[in-house]
Structures are given as structure tokens and as C-alpha cells.
Design a protein around this motif. Structure first.
Motif, PDB file in Angstrom:
ATOM      1  N   VAL A  69       0.832  -1.192   0.021  1.00 50.93           N
ATOM      2  CA  VAL A  69      -0.106  -0.113   0.071  1.00 50.93           C
ATOM      3  C   VAL A  69       0.841   1.294   0.040  1.00 50.93           C
ATOM      4  O   VAL A  69       2.196   1.125   0.587  1.00 50.93           O
ATOM      5  CB  VAL A  69      -0.977  -0.100   1.354  1.00 50.93           C
ATOM      6  N   PHE A  77      -1.584   5.263   6.113  1.00 50.48           N
ATOM      7  CA  PHE A  77      -2.004   3.980   5.377  1.00 50.48           C
ATOM      8  C   PHE A  77      -2.647   3.081   5.966  1.00 50.48           C
ATOM      9  O   PHE A  77      -2.970   3.214   7.281  1.00 50.48           O
ATOM     10  CB  PHE A  77      -0.681   3.237   4.907  1.00 50.48           C
ATOM     11  N   LEU A  79      -4.162  -0.953   6.029  1.00 48.02           N
ATOM     12  CA  LEU A  79      -4.356  -2.409   5.419  1.00 48.02           C
ATOM     13  C   LEU A  79      -5.584  -3.313   6.222  1.00 48.02           C
ATOM     14  O   LEU A  79      -5.270  -3.313   7.325  1.00 48.02           O
ATOM     15  CB  LEU A  79      -3.049  -3.074   5.789  1.00 48.02           C
ATOM     16  N   SER A 540      -1.937   6.604  -5.842  1.00 46.94           N
ATOM     17  CA  SER A 540      -1.895   5.342  -6.596  1.00 46.94           C
ATOM     18  C   SER A 540      -1.718   5.667  -8.090  1.00 46.94           C
ATOM     19  O   SER A 540      -1.589   4.922  -9.134  1.00 46.94           O
ATOM     20  CB  SER A 540      -3.240   4.584  -6.241  1.00 46.94           C
ATOM     21  N   GLN A 612      -5.275  -3.683  -5.179  1.00 43.96           N
ATOM     22  CA  GLN A 612      -4.048  -4.488  -4.603  1.00 43.96           C
ATOM     23  C   GLN A 612      -3.759  -5.352  -5.728  1.00 43.96           C
ATOM     24  O   GLN A 612      -2.632  -6.064  -5.355  1.00 43.96           O
ATOM     25  CB  GLN A 612      -4.586  -4.954  -3.429  1.00 43.96           C
TER      26      GLN A 612
END
Length: 826
Positions: A69, A77, A79, A540, A612
Motif C-alpha cells: 500500500v 496508510f 491495510l 496510486s 491491490q
């Protein structure tokens, strides 16, 4: 061509269907067991500055990467959907120290973590973590990279060359590899900050043990000016550091067998045997570590168009040692040393070159280096590297007879005997730091790169007779007596660069470099600039681009060009006896005031991590080369001539690339790239004739498609684990055939060079299946590899002589082979 293509895509379809079934089962089990969350922040300077664009990798108990990530603009961040267990988080960003942290995940709960990245000080880990913004090689520019683990899986026993062939930016050409359409001598290889190139030829002779390689990155257009002395691309090798526990691994104990042509199981001998040893661990806990790798390789290969018992044989030994010492929390030392002897017999064996006409190549490389790192304050870091290399090369013919070149074969012995002894002494001093001033965070670097080289050699050439198909003499070259070459040079570079982050979504990299080229005594100024913009808050989606000047390192051969033996060129009439006028003596002449070859390169790229699982890439790059070193024969009178070396060459490369990376942790992984490109330039490059092995005939120069001109290329590699102990591998390479030129019976070029004629379309498919066994406490992967699985026609030689009755025929295609594979994981 359609049928092999259909089979290739059918194989891919079966692999993907099998692979995609596994993630569904894994996901179902994960949901049933419950899931936890990791919520974190990445910062520097003790939490004072949040860092965006940092990639955080999650590794499970088996050290497999299961998720990644990017931190968003304020360093945050998250997860999710992680099963219960202990995980290791690895965070990295160029200019900062890679940092690791252990996190414990409990189902239904959130684990809060903080990762603080100090300015690149003393690293305690060896993971190379690439960011979507900053590559693992430390620049905003795009890079192509492959890890040591991927090299073990896709190309076990193949070494650095095999690793490079797995990258879309690399094409294998005669004499080496081409990066983005450039000649092999236009690129460079670095071991850390130090160069790993033989100064006499501009080529790399070192074969590191596979176990010593931690990662390989290819930089076609690095914006950071700390990188220099190349014009078409840079290969950066990072070596492995010993871990906190002693580990020993013995690999590649299974030989590869040669099978009789047309059969798959009729064994005729050993094709390759490359056992390697890796051992390393702490000498003094937390203070001193040592990693030792060694590999011996024996390999034989035949030429498919020649008798099966004629074999090119390569034997080399490679030993590399790395010692890491943590002298204090702010001071570390890394020492490396290596020995790399090798012998290749019948090195130039080919369709038209039988064993007696070949040359053997003996080489030996010694390496020693020391790198000292010191953290002076929390924001100032220095690194000093000293490296020494010695290169010894001998080119040895099979006998003393004259060399006879015929359209269908070569008689006699190779014409040239050479000895080269070169050495380099390099000191690189760099100071890095960070300051949050003038509207943002600045990561600056300034340094000095001092490189002294010495080249001494001898060259002796025997007569070369060029005959027609009927055996009559068409041309004769008689060389002067043995010559000696000697030159020394000192190159100096000063560089200053800054990576500026004015806000959480914009990065700007710029700098300047001044180089002194010791061979041609020129000072060159190198400006470069690059930028990367995060197009969304998570980072991203990234748009990047840049422009730069790149100056090559001029080979030492340029300094000794006029010290090589001259040649008397005699042309003979069709009767094979009567001379066609007086003979011409061609002497080696350098144009005055040679310039350093350079290129101007710009690129634009877009990277988007959709989720992902899926990442996309698109980019264009354009490079224009000037002042390239070319050799051209010119007549200066009735009996006089010059083999003229000038810096009047030029080249052009244009490329557009699209690619996709699909991954689901250890379950499956797929990389696909398509490249559309064009490469043109002057064909009489100096290194085409004065390479590792000299070539006697120099034709007229032309500006045309280069040998590395590949308009279309599709490269894919896939890995799948349908079950924890099963591994499936596929590598597919499809591309346009390379161009070639035609000659007449006097070996003069006919028509336009490299225009209109190409090798057949290239399609190579490699397949592998492995299973992990447990044998006496060991857990090797044992399987089978299929090379050129479709048994496609992949010729490497062509009859280009228009006087031959077989003109236009292609030869020497690798045939399909099956090989047993045994390996142990890192």
C-alpha cells in the motif's frame, strides 16, 4: 506463425484459469477465519514530517509479500482483511533508510503503528522496496527491475544476463544487450555507486554469483545526475547483505544435459553445470556480518547448423564476499571483494566459422571495494566509496595460419591475437541531506566522482584472404607487424542535485553535472530535470516525466586507435590473380578534437495502481544521439587510405510502451508489456569492429535501422502457486526479427544497409513446473523446465553473401530442450 501463436495464448489461458481458481479458495478461507486491520503513519525527523508516496510492504511469517500500500499525502496508510498473525512491515523511500516493523494482527481489531524513516543512515535490512513515485534505484524516473528471488524462479543458473532478458527494456543483440535501442557499449553497469565496466571496450565482463545479487534495476533515463558515463541506459546491481542468523545454501547441484537433436531424452553430455554456495551471518552480533557467495559454471553449446560434436565451452568461477560493519549507531562500513576468472573455447563458433577458425577468450577480473557511511546530524549523511578493478583479456586463435573467408565457410585460423590489461581506480564521495525550507522538503545530494583508468595491450594480425564461391581470390588484407597500445586517463565528475517536494502531491528532481572526459580531454555539462505528480490523494496514480543530457564514457580504445596495425588492401580480378589496380594501405587515423558521445532524452510515463491486484503502466521515451564514434574507410590517394575515427555519428530512438502487473500475493503474479519502437543510427560504430574480438573487414558507413531495431515486442512472465507446494512458471517473448545487411564476394555492402531484410519473427516460450519436497529435513523445489517449448524457429545466423547459392537462408536455431531443475529458496 498463426499456429504457434495460438498455442502460446492457449498455454497462457490454461495457466491463468488454474491460477485464478486458487485466489478464490484462499479468500474464502481468510473470510472464514476473520480479519484484522493495520492502521499506520509514515514520517521522518522523529514524526515532524509526514511522508507521502511511501510504499509499505507486508510480509508474512514465510517472508512472502502478501500486500502493498502507498501512504497518502499526509503519510497515512491502512491495510485491511489481514488474517491473524505476526507480520513484518517494510517501508522504503529513496533518500531515507528502509525501515521494518513487526505488527501483530488480531481478528476484528485494529493495530496502530508508526514508521519513522531516518535520512539514509545505517540500514539494518536488505529489502529493496520500490515506490510508485521514487524507484528503488533512487530517482523519480521509471525503472525496470527484477529481484534476486524472481531471478531464482524464472532463470535459475542464468546469472545477470538471464535477469536482464526478463525485462522489456532489454533486447539481446550480438555483443551484449541493448537498453532501449542503444548499443551495448552505450550503457553502463554499476555495483552500488561504482562502475563495473572494462574501460578498453566499454563492456561488462563480470559475472557475479547469482546468490550475491539482491536486485537488478534498469534505468533508461534517470533524472538524478549522480548517475553518469552512459547514454542509453544504466544497470544498477545491489548485492545481498548477511542476515541476523547464519544461513548456508547450496544450489544448482543438478547438471543440465545435452540431448541429441530432434530428441528430448537421448542424452549426449552435460549442457550446463553451475553449482553455487551461499553462506553468511553475524560474526559479532549486531555489529559485524559477512556474506560469501561462490559459483562455478561449466557450459557447452553447439551450433545447430554445424556437426553436433563441435561445442563452444565456457568455464568460469565467480567468488564475491561482502562484509558489513556497524561501527557505531551513526557509522558503518561495507567491504566487498571478488575474483572472476573465465575461459571460453571456440568462442566465435558459428554457422560459417568452424572450430579451426575460432578464437578462445581468456579473461580474469579482480574487484575490491570499501564504502563508508556516516550520519553527521539527523539530516546530513555522507557516503564514501573506493573501488579497484583489474581486467585481463587474451584473444587466442587456434593456430598461425592465414584466415580465409569464403561465402559458405571460413578456412585457416582466426586472424588476430590480442592481450589487454586494464585497470580502474574510482573514488566517489557524496553528501546527502534534507531540509524543510523554501516552501517544502528538499532532499539534496552533492558529490565528487574520480575515476582513473589504465589500458595496456598488444595486437598482432595475420593475413586475411577473401575468396569467392569457386575458391578464387577476390581480396586480400595484409597487416603490419605486431603493435602495442597504452593509454591512461583520469575522468572527474562533480554533481549537485535536489529532490524537492513543495506539497504532498508534487515531486521535482533537478540537478547538474560537470564531467571531464580524460580520453578526449573534454569538459561536458549535464543538466537534468524530472517531475512526478500524484494525481489522487492515495498516490496510486502517478504522472511523471523528465529531460536530460547523458554523456558516455569514451572507451580507452579511442585513445589507442592510431596505435593499431595498418592493413594493405589488395583487390583481385575474377581470375583470382590479376590485381584491380594498386593496393591501398589503410592506416588508423583519429580526427582531431573528438567530442564525447552524448544523447538527449525525454520521457513521459503514467502509472496507476487500480487496486491491490492490478497495476497499469504507459510511457513514451525519445532519445537522440550525437557525436557518436564511428569508423569509416576513406581513400586519400591512389595507394593511400585511412580508417578514420570521427565523432560525427548520430542515432535516434523512439518508443511507446504499455504494460500491466496483476498479482495476488504468493498465489499468482503476471507481468505483461508491449513495446512499439524504432531505432536508427550510423552503423559503423567503433565497438562494432573493436569489440572484445576484432573484425578484419570495415565497410562503408550508413545511417539506417540499428541491429537492435525491434518495431514490435510483447513480453510476458507469469507465476502461479495453485497450492502451497506447487509452482507454475511461464515466460513468453514475441518480437519482430532484427535487420541485417547483405554483402558481395569482396565483402562490400550491397544496396541499402539494414533496409528491407530481417530475421524471422521471434517467438520463444519457456515453461516450468516445480513441486516442493521434504527430504531429510531439506525442502528443495524439484521440477522440469521446457526451453523453446514450441520448438519455434529462432535463427541467429543468415547467409547474407549475394554470391552464395544459399543467399537469404537462415541457420542456427535453438531446439526444444527439457531440463530437470532442483533449487533451494533464499
Amino acid at each position: 506463425m498463426g499456429f504457434p501463436l495460438f498455442r502460446m495464448f492457449r498455454a497462457f489461458s490454461l495457466l491463468l484459469v488454474t491460477s485464478l481458481l486458487a485466489p478464490a479458495a484462499v479468500t474464502a478461507q481468510t473470510r472464514a477465519a476473520g480479519a484484522g486491520v493495520i492502521d499506520g503513519v509514515v514520517s521522518t525527523q522523529g514524526g515532524a514530517i509526514r511522508l507521502g508516496g511511501v510504499q509499505v510492504a507486508v510480509r508474512d511469517a514465510t517472508d512472502r509479500e502478501i500486500a502493498t500500500v502507498l501512504s497518502d499525502g499526509d503519510g497515512h496508510f491502512r491495510l485491511v482483511a489481514l488474517p491473524d498473525g505476526r507480520y513484518r512491515l517494510v517501508a522504503g523511500l529513496a533518500g531515507f533508510e528502509t525501515t521494518t516493523l513487526v505488527a501483530v494482527v488480531t481478528a476484528g481489531k485494529t493495530s496502530d503503528v508508526s514508521l519513522d524513516l531516518p535520512i539514509a543512515a545505517i540500514s539494518q535490512t536488505v529489502e529493496v522496496v520500490g515506490s510508485a513515485v521514487v524507484s528503488s534505484a533512487g530517482t523519480l524516473a521509471p525503472s525496470d527491475a527484477i529481484s534476486g528471488t524472481e531471478l531464482d524462479q524464472y532463470a535459475p543458473g542464468g546469472g545477470l544476463q538471464a535477469a536482464l532478458r526478463l525485462l522489456a527494456s532489454i533486447v539481446e543483440v550480438p555483443g551484449g544487450v541493448s537498453i532501449k535501442g542503444g548499443r551495448p557499449s552505450q550503457s553502463s553497469v554499476q555495483l552500488g555507486p561504482g562502475t563495473l565496466v572494462d574501460p578498453s571496450t566499454g563492456l561488462t565482463q563480470v559475472s557475479l554469483p547469482e546468490g550475491a545479487i539482491d536486485s537488478v534495476a534498469v534505468l533508461p533515463n534517470p533524472y538524478a545526475v549522480e548517475y553518469g558515463r552512459f547514454s542509453s541506459g544504466l544497470v544498477v546491481i545491489q548485492t545481498r547483505r548477511a542476515g541476523d542468523q547464519w544461513k548456508t545454501r547450496l544450489n544448482n547441484l543438478d547438471p543440465t544435459f545435452r540431448t541429441r537433436r530432434g530428441t528430448m531424452f537421448d542424452i549426449t553430455g552435460i549442457g550446463a553445470f553451475g553449482p553455487r554456495l551461499e553462506t553468511g551471518g553475524p560474526i559479532v552480533k549486531d555489529r559485524l556480518f559477512i556474506e560469501q557467495t561462490a559459483q562455478f559454471r561449466y557450459g557447452t553449446s553447439d551450433v545447430a547448423s554445424r556437426p553436433e560434436d563441435e561445442l563452444r565451452t565456457t568455464k568460469w568461477f565467480s567468488s564475491f564476499t561482502r562484509a558489513d560493519a556497524n561501527l557505531s549507531p551513526r557509522h558503518s562500513l561495507v567491504a566487498t571483494g571478488g575474483l572472476f576468472p573465465s575461459v571460453t573455447t571456440l568462442a566465435t563458433l558459428g554457422t560459417f566459422i568452424p572450430p579451426d577458425a575460432t578464437a578462445d577468450i581468456h579473461s580474469h577480473v579482480n574487484h575490491a571495494g570499501v564504502t563508508e557511511r556516516a550520519l553527521w546530524t539527523d539530516s546530513v549523511f555522507s557516503e564514501t566509496t573506493v573501488q579497484v578493478h583489474e581486467f585481463l583479456t587474451d584473444v587466442v586463435p587456434q593456430g598461425a595460419a592465414a584466415m580465409v573467408l569464403r561465402p559458405e565457410t571460413t578456412l585457416g585460423n582466426f586472424f588476430n591475437t590480442q592481450h589487454r590489461s586494464t585497470s580502474t581506480y574510482q573514488v566517489v564521495e557524496a553528501v546527502s541531506g534534507s531540509r524543510n525550507v523554501l516552501g517544502g522538503l528538499h532532499l539534496f545530494k552533492a558529490g565528487l566522482d574520480l575515476l582513473h583508468s589504465r589500458y595496456n595491450g598488444t595486437s598482432a594480425s595475420k593475413p586475411v584472404l577473401i575468396e569467392r564461391v569457386d575458391g578464387s581470390l577476390a581480396r586480400r588484407l595484409d597487416f603490419a607487424s605486431e603493435t602495442a597500445q597504452s593509454v591512461g586517463s583520469t575522468d572527474v565528475a562533480l554533481f549537485v542535485q535536489d529532490r524537492f517536494q513543495p506539497n504532498t502531491r508534487w515531486f521535482l528532481e533537478f540537478g547538474g553535472r560537470i564531467d571531464r572526459d580524460g580520453i578526449v580531454d573534454r569538459f561536458n555539462v549535464t543538466p537534468r530535470v524530472g517531475t512526478a505528480v500524484l494525481l489522487n490523494r492515495p498516490g496510486s496514480a502517478v504522472l511523471r516525466g523528465g529531460f536530460g543530457l547523458f554523456y558516455e564514457r569514451t572507451p580507452s580504445t579511442v585513445g589507442t586507435f592510431d596505435q593499431f596495425e595498418s592493413a594493405l588492401d589488395t583487390r583481385v580480378a575474377a581470375d583470382g590473380i590479376t590485381p584491380l589496380g594498386p593496393a591501398t594501405r589503410f592506416v588508423h587515423v583519429k580526427m582531431p578534437n573528438l567530442d564525447t558521445p552524448r544523447s538527449r532524452t525525454w520521457d513521459v510515463g503514467y502509472d496507476h495502481r487500480l487496486n491491490q491486484t492490478v497495476s497499469l503502466h504507459a510511457g513514451v521515451i525519445a532519445r537522440s544521439g550525437d557525436d557518436e564514434l564511428i569508423v569509416d574507410p576513406t581513400r586519400t590517394g591512389a595507394t593511400g587510405g585511412e580508417l578514420l575515427l570521427s565523432s560525427s555519428g548520430r542515432s535516434s530512438y523512439r518508443e511507446a510502451e504499455v504494460g500491466a502487473h496483476l498479482t495476488h500475493g504468493p498465489a499468482w503474479d503476471l507481468n505483461v508489456s508491449y513495446v512499439r519502437s524504432t531505432a536508427r543510427g550510423d552503423l559503423n560504430s567503433l565497438t562494432n569492429y573493436f569489440d572484445a574480438v576484432m573484425w578484419p573487414v570495415v565497410g562503408k558507413n550508413a545511417y539506417a535501422p540499428l541491429n537492435a531495431d525491434v518495431p514490435h515486442r510483447l513480453l510476458a512472465r507469469a507465476r502461479a502457486m495453485p497450492a502451497p507446494k506447487w509452482l507454475l512458471l511461464v515466460t513468453a517473448d514475441w518480437r519482430t526479427g532484427m535487420p541485417y545487411s547483405t554483402v558481395d564476394d569482396a565483402l562490400d555492402f550491397v544496396g541499402l544497409r539494414n533496409e528491407g531484410r530481417r530475421f524471422p519473427t521471434y517467438l520463444r516460450l519457456e515453461l516450468g513446473v516445480e513441486h516442493r519436497f521434504r527430504i531429510f529435513g531439506l525442502e528443495p523445489w524439484i521440477g522440469v523446465r521446457a526451453y523453446n517449448a514450441l520448438n519455434a524457429f529462432l535463427p541467429t545466423d543468415v547467409q547474407a553473401n549475394t554470391s552464395s547459392p544459399r543467399f537469404g537462408s537462415f541457420y542456427n536455431s535453438e531446439y526444444r530442450q527439457l531440463r530437470l531443475q532442483v533449487r533451494f529458496e533464499r
